[in-house]
Design a protein around this motif. Structure first.
Motif, PDB file in Angstrom:
ATOM      1  N   MET A  72       0.823  -1.210   0.000  1.00 57.65           N
ATOM      2  CA  MET A  72       0.000   0.000   0.000  1.00 57.65           C
ATOM      3  C   MET A  72       0.858   1.261   0.000  1.00 57.65           C
ATOM      4  O   MET A  72       0.505   2.260  -0.624  1.00 57.65           O
ATOM      5  CB  MET A  72      -0.932  -0.014   1.213  1.00 57.65           C
ATOM      6  CG  MET A  72      -2.018  -1.079   1.139  1.00 57.65           C
ATOM      7  SD  MET A  72      -2.938  -1.255   2.689  1.00 57.65           S
ATOM      8  CE  MET A  72      -3.662   0.374   2.830  1.00 57.65           C
ATOM      9  N   ARG A  73       1.992   1.225   0.688  1.00 56.53           N
ATOM     10  CA  ARG A  73       2.862   2.399   0.700  1.00 56.53           C
ATOM     11  C   ARG A  73       3.471   2.661  -0.671  1.00 56.53           C
ATOM     12  O   ARG A  73       3.659   3.812  -1.065  1.00 56.53           O
ATOM     13  CB  ARG A  73       3.986   2.203   1.718  1.00 56.53           C
ATOM     14  CG  ARG A  73       3.530   2.176   3.172  1.00 56.53           C
ATOM     15  CD  ARG A  73       4.722   2.299   4.108  1.00 56.53           C
ATOM     16  NE  ARG A  73       4.359   1.947   5.475  1.00 56.53           N
ATOM     17  CZ  ARG A  73       4.554   0.752   6.005  1.00 56.53           C
ATOM     18  NH1 ARG A  73       5.126  -0.199   5.294  1.00 56.53           N
ATOM     19  NH2 ARG A  73       4.192   0.504   7.253  1.00 56.53           N
ATOM     20  N   HIS A  74       3.786   1.616  -1.411  1.00 58.48           N
ATOM     21  CA  HIS A  74       4.435   1.772  -2.710  1.00 58.48           C
ATOM     22  C   HIS A  74       3.436   1.953  -3.847  1.00 58.48           C
ATOM     23  O   HIS A  74       3.843   2.130  -4.998  1.00 58.48           O
ATOM     24  CB  HIS A  74       5.327   0.558  -3.009  1.00 58.48           C
ATOM     25  CG  HIS A  74       6.544   0.473  -2.133  1.00 58.48           C
ATOM     26  ND1 HIS A  74       6.500  -0.066  -0.860  1.00 58.48           N
ATOM     27  CD2 HIS A  74       7.828   0.884  -2.324  1.00 58.48           C
ATOM     28  CE1 HIS A  74       7.707  -0.003  -0.316  1.00 58.48           C
ATOM     29  NE2 HIS A  74       8.525   0.567  -1.182  1.00 58.48           N
ATOM     30  N   SER A  75       2.157   1.891  -3.554  1.00 56.29           N
ATOM     31  CA  SER A  75       1.155   2.011  -4.606  1.00 56.29           C
ATOM     32  C   SER A  75       0.904   3.478  -4.925  1.00 56.29           C
ATOM     33  O   SER A  75       0.969   4.351  -4.058  1.00 56.29           O
ATOM     34  CB  SER A  75      -0.154   1.332  -4.178  1.00 56.29           C
ATOM     35  OG  SER A  75      -1.149   1.543  -5.150  1.00 56.29           O
ATOM     36  N   THR A  76       0.621   3.753  -6.175  1.00 59.59           N
ATOM     37  CA  THR A  76       0.306   5.115  -6.608  1.00 59.59           C
ATOM     38  C   THR A  76      -1.190   5.383  -6.608  1.00 59.59           C
ATOM     39  O   THR A  76      -1.611   6.497  -6.917  1.00 59.59           O
ATOM     40  CB  THR A  76       0.853   5.352  -8.024  1.00 59.59           C
ATOM     41  OG1 THR A  76       0.271   4.390  -8.923  1.00 59.59           O
ATOM     42  CG2 THR A  76       2.368   5.224  -8.045  1.00 59.59           C
ATOM     43  N   LYS A  77      -1.992   4.394  -6.291  1.00 57.69           N
ATOM     44  CA  LYS A  77      -3.434   4.552  -6.303  1.00 57.69           C
ATOM     45  C   LYS A  77      -3.932   4.868  -4.907  1.00 57.69           C
ATOM     46  O   LYS A  77      -3.540   4.222  -3.935  1.00 57.69           O
ATOM     47  CB  LYS A  77      -4.106   3.271  -6.818  1.00 57.69           C
ATOM     48  CG  LYS A  77      -5.522   3.493  -7.316  1.00 57.69           C
ATOM     49  CD  LYS A  77      -5.996   2.317  -8.139  1.00 57.69           C
ATOM     50  CE  LYS A  77      -7.333   2.607  -8.792  1.00 57.69           C
ATOM     51  NZ  LYS A  77      -7.795   1.496  -9.632  1.00 57.69           N
ATOM     52  N   LYS A  78      -4.802   5.868  -4.808  1.00 54.74           N
ATOM     53  CA  LYS A  78      -5.335   6.317  -3.543  1.00 54.74           C
ATOM     54  C   LYS A  78      -6.782   5.861  -3.396  1.00 54.74           C
ATOM     55  O   LYS A  78      -7.408   5.461  -4.380  1.00 54.74           O
ATOM     56  CB  LYS A  78      -5.231   7.838  -3.446  1.00 54.74           C
ATOM     57  CG  LYS A  78      -3.799   8.332  -3.516  1.00 54.74           C
ATOM     58  CD  LYS A  78      -3.728   9.847  -3.460  1.00 54.74           C
ATOM     59  CE  LYS A  78      -2.295  10.317  -3.552  1.00 54.74           C
ATOM     60  NZ  LYS A  78      -2.203  11.797  -3.533  1.00 54.74           N
ATOM     61  N   PRO A  79      -7.334   5.931  -2.175  1.00 56.68           N
ATOM     62  CA  PRO A  79      -8.723   5.474  -1.988  1.00 56.68           C
ATOM     63  C   PRO A  79      -9.719   6.168  -2.896  1.00 56.68           C
ATOM     64  O   PRO A  79     -10.660   5.552  -3.383  1.00 56.68           O
ATOM     65  CB  PRO A  79      -8.991   5.794  -0.515  1.00 56.68           C
ATOM     66  CG  PRO A  79      -7.651   5.773   0.124  1.00 56.68           C
ATOM     67  CD  PRO A  79      -6.686   6.290  -0.907  1.00 56.68           C
ATOM     68  N   ALA A  80      -9.524   7.466  -3.159  1.00 55.00           N
ATOM     69  CA  ALA A  80     -10.477   8.173  -4.011  1.00 55.00           C
ATOM     70  C   ALA A  80     -10.435   7.680  -5.452  1.00 55.00           C
ATOM     71  O   ALA A  80     -11.415   7.818  -6.200  1.00 55.00           O
ATOM     72  CB  ALA A  80     -10.206   9.673  -3.966  1.00 55.00           C
ATOM     73  N   ASP A  81      -9.306   7.086  -5.874  1.00 58.20           N
ATOM     74  CA  ASP A  81      -9.196   6.614  -7.256  1.00 58.20           C
ATOM     75  C   ASP A  81     -10.114   5.437  -7.535  1.00 58.20           C
ATOM     76  O   ASP A  81     -10.472   5.195  -8.688  1.00 58.20           O
ATOM     77  CB  ASP A  81      -7.745   6.226  -7.565  1.00 58.20           C
ATOM     78  CG  ASP A  81      -6.807   7.421  -7.438  1.00 58.20           C
ATOM     79  OD1 ASP A  81      -7.297   8.549  -7.619  1.00 58.20           O
ATOM     80  OD2 ASP A  81      -5.620   7.219  -7.161  1.00 58.20           O
ATOM     81  N   PHE A  82     -10.493   4.689  -6.497  1.00 64.21           N
ATOM     82  CA  PHE A  82     -11.338   3.537  -6.727  1.00 64.21           C
ATOM     83  C   PHE A  82     -12.770   3.945  -7.065  1.00 64.21           C
ATOM     84  O   PHE A  82     -13.538   3.145  -7.570  1.00 64.21           O
ATOM     85  CB  PHE A  82     -11.344   2.625  -5.482  1.00 64.21           C
ATOM     86  CG  PHE A  82     -10.052   1.893  -5.290  1.00 64.21           C
ATOM     87  CD1 PHE A  82      -9.822   0.686  -5.913  1.00 64.21           C
ATOM     88  CD2 PHE A  82      -9.062   2.411  -4.490  1.00 64.21           C
ATOM     89  CE1 PHE A  82      -8.632  -0.001  -5.750  1.00 64.21           C
ATOM     90  CE2 PHE A  82      -7.860   1.739  -4.310  1.00 64.21           C
ATOM     91  CZ  PHE A  82      -7.650   0.529  -4.942  1.00 64.21           C
TER      92      PHE A  82
END
Length: 254
Positions: free
Chosen positions: A53-63
């Protein structure tokens, strides 16, 4: 890398078909997999998930981008409702009801001789009187028809409650049936999975043993080639003359 300065927690990126996944793509076996019950395994899994999750570029709002847009509300025919909607969106407190017209007030001392002020006071008193008369009429109607109206309303609620309870019971029975089938299928398949797991482990051990033997042979070949080079033997020439078997028997002899 995701920017964590704004407080958003990066989320794990999903595959392109995330929005079209079905239940058949889930490979969890909760009735036979017991590894996650081990606190050490759980802690390690949680650590790996947090690291991803730390290395991901996707945030909760992106879903939320995969969801359809919200409908646009049109309050042209209902301006009062539109103003209330904008008030709630802006977070402003509701406007208090103006009850001044229901209060009986006489003109101020400075307007005691003002005919217009007395007419306005008279109109307010008439409105207040009519308001009280209407309240008394409503109370009389409530006393006369209220109990029956509430009984009918309660009967409708009971019918609705019975229908919802029946629907919930049917859904719970379907869920219970699915869980029983899953448990039966997983427990019957556990023996086959255990056998395949043992077979996989045996094959892995055999592969490791083969790799170890190959590494030993390669090391022996390198050692023999080094020894042949020190003695000045030309292995390529010996192979071409057909005396490789004799050379092997000579070099491999104890």
């Amino acid at each position: 890398m995701a920017d964590g300065g704004n407080g958003d927690i990066p989320m794990l990126e999903a595959p392109p078909s995330y929005g079209r996944q079905t239940c058949s793509s889930i490979d969890a076996l909760p009735y036979i997999d017991s590894d996650y019950a081990d606190p050490r395994v759980k802690a390690e899994v949680d650590r790996l998930v947090e690291e991803e999750m730390r290395h991901s570029t996707k945030k909760p709002a992106d879903f939320l981008n995969d969801l359809p847009p919200l409908p646009t509300f049109n309050f042209q025919e209902y301006p009062m409702l539109g103003r209330e909607y904008e008030r709630v969106r802006a977070g402003r407190p509701p406007v208090a009801l103006d009850r001044s017209r229901y209060e009986l007030e006489t003109p101020a001392v400075s307007k005691s001789n003002d005919e217009t002020a007395w007419k306005q006071a008279l109109q307010r008193s008439q409105r207040l009187l009519q308001y009280q008369i209407t309240r008394m009429e409503n109370l009389d109607l409530l006393l006369k028809y209220g109990p029956d109206a509430w009984k009918q309303h309660n009967n409708r609620l009971e019918v609705y409650l019975t229908r919802m309870q029946k629907l919930a019971q049917e859904l719970n029975e379907k869920i219970e049936k699915v869980n029983r089938e899953r448990k039966y299928h997983q427990q019957n398949t556990a023996y086959e999975l255990d056998a395949l797991s043992m077979q996989w482990k045996d094959l892995c051990q055999k592969n490791i043993a083969i790799q170890t033997a190959c590494a030993s042979l390669e090391a022996r070949i390198i050692e023999l080639e080094t020894e042949a080079a020190e003695r000045g033997w030309n292995l390529d020439a010996i192979t071409e003359n057909g005396t490789l078997a004799q050379f092997r028997s000579m070099t491999l002899a104890p």
